[in-house]
Design a protein around this motif. Structure first.
Motif, short mmCIF file in Angstrom:
data_model
loop_
_atom_site.label_atom_id
_atom_site.label_comp_id
_atom_site.label_asym_id
_atom_site.label_seq_id
_atom_site.Cartn_x
_atom_site.Cartn_y
_atom_site.Cartn_z
N MET A 73 0.81 -1.22 0.00
CA MET A 73 0.00 0.00 0.00
C MET A 73 0.84 1.28 0.00
SD MET A 73 -2.61 -1.25 2.92
CE MET A 73 -3.69 -2.65 2.70
N ILE A 74 2.14 1.14 0.14
CA ILE A 74 3.01 2.32 0.30
C ILE A 74 2.98 3.22 -0.93
CG2 ILE A 74 5.41 3.08 0.54
CD1 ILE A 74 5.78 0.87 2.60
N ALA A 75 3.05 2.67 -2.13
CA ALA A 75 3.06 3.51 -3.34
C ALA A 75 1.78 4.34 -3.43
CB ALA A 75 3.25 2.67 -4.59
N ALA A 76 0.64 3.73 -3.17
CA ALA A 76 -0.63 4.48 -3.20
C ALA A 76 -0.64 5.54 -2.12
CB ALA A 76 -1.81 3.54 -3.03
N ALA A 77 -0.12 5.22 -0.94
CA ALA A 77 -0.07 6.18 0.17
C ALA A 77 0.83 7.36 -0.18
CB ALA A 77 0.42 5.49 1.44
N ILE A 78 1.93 7.09 -0.86
CA ILE A 78 2.83 8.17 -1.28
C ILE A 78 2.13 9.08 -2.27
CG2 ILE A 78 4.95 8.69 -2.55
CD1 ILE A 78 6.13 6.09 -1.31
N ASP A 79 1.44 8.50 -3.25
CA ASP A 79 0.67 9.30 -4.21
C ASP A 79 -0.34 10.19 -3.48
OD1 ASP A 79 1.85 8.37 -6.58
OD2 ASP A 79 0.38 6.76 -6.82
N LEU A 80 -1.06 9.61 -2.53
CA LEU A 80 -2.05 10.36 -1.77
C LEU A 80 -1.40 11.47 -0.97
CD1 LEU A 80 -4.17 7.32 -0.58
CD2 LEU A 80 -4.98 9.16 -2.09
N TYR A 81 -0.25 11.17 -0.36
CA TYR A 81 0.45 12.18 0.43
C TYR A 81 0.88 13.36 -0.45
CZ TYR A 81 3.95 14.81 2.78
OH TYR A 81 4.66 15.87 3.29
N PHE A 82 1.55 13.08 -1.57
CA PHE A 82 2.04 14.17 -2.42
C PHE A 82 0.89 14.98 -3.02
CE2 PHE A 82 6.26 11.89 -2.76
CZ PHE A 82 6.94 12.85 -2.03
N ARG A 83 -0.21 14.32 -3.36
CA ARG A 83 -1.37 15.04 -3.88
C ARG A 83 -1.92 15.97 -2.80
NH1 ARG A 83 -4.82 10.96 -5.32
NH2 ARG A 83 -3.50 10.60 -7.11
#
Length: 160
Positions: A73-83
């Motif tokens: 889930m880390i890649a999706a979480a990173i996308d969400l964080y940067f957005r």
């Protein structure tokens, strides 16, 4: 405004295990969607469960978790964080600013399948906890949207 309380208890990365508390504006039932603003407010003692909070943990043995945050889930979480960071939709209050994950993530490329990230080997439990909170906030918004849609469908059904 409906506020969803979130917690993330993370271990296994650099430094001491952490338990962070956050809130997300999920909006009012039947109203326009919430803003999605996530405010990470404080660090709690390990093992403490805030009443009513949705608990996220990366420990599969944690008995009191609602969501298992695993490395898939880390890649999706990173996308969400940067957005959220680029739109001002995440705020880390002063007691938890040291857990900002932005400097511990590097973009290694963009492909048709998405952005490829590399985590700094020194990434801390707190930085991963912020990412886990972003993932949990997104899930809680999705649940709120689904619940609202189900309510609308039920209302339409009863008017037939």
């Amino acid at each position: 405004m409906s506020v969803v309380t979130l917690q993330a208890e993370i271990n296994g990365y650099k430094g001491q295990a952490v338990n962070l508390l956050a809130a997300v504006d999920a909006g009012d039932p039947g109203a326009a969607d919430g803003t999605g603003l996530v405010i990470v407010s404080q660090e709690l003692p390990l093992g403490h469960r805030e009443p009513g909070a949705m608990m996220t943990s990366n420990d599969p043995r944690a008995p009191a978790r609602d969501l298992l945050f695993d490395e898939s889930m880390i890649a999706a979480a990173i996308d969400l964080y940067f957005r959220a960071d680029s739109t001002g939709m995440i705020e880390l209050l002063s007691p938890v600013q040291r857990f900002n994950p932005g400097g511990a993530v590097q973009v290694r490329g963009v492909a048709a399948t998405g952005t490829r990230y590399e985590l700094n080997p020194e990434i801390t439990n707190g930085q991963i906890a912020v990412l886990a909170l972003m993932y949990a906030a997104n899930r809680s918004m999705s649940v709120a949207d689904t619940s609202e849609f189900a309510d609308e469908m039920a209302e339409m059904y009863f008017t037939i």
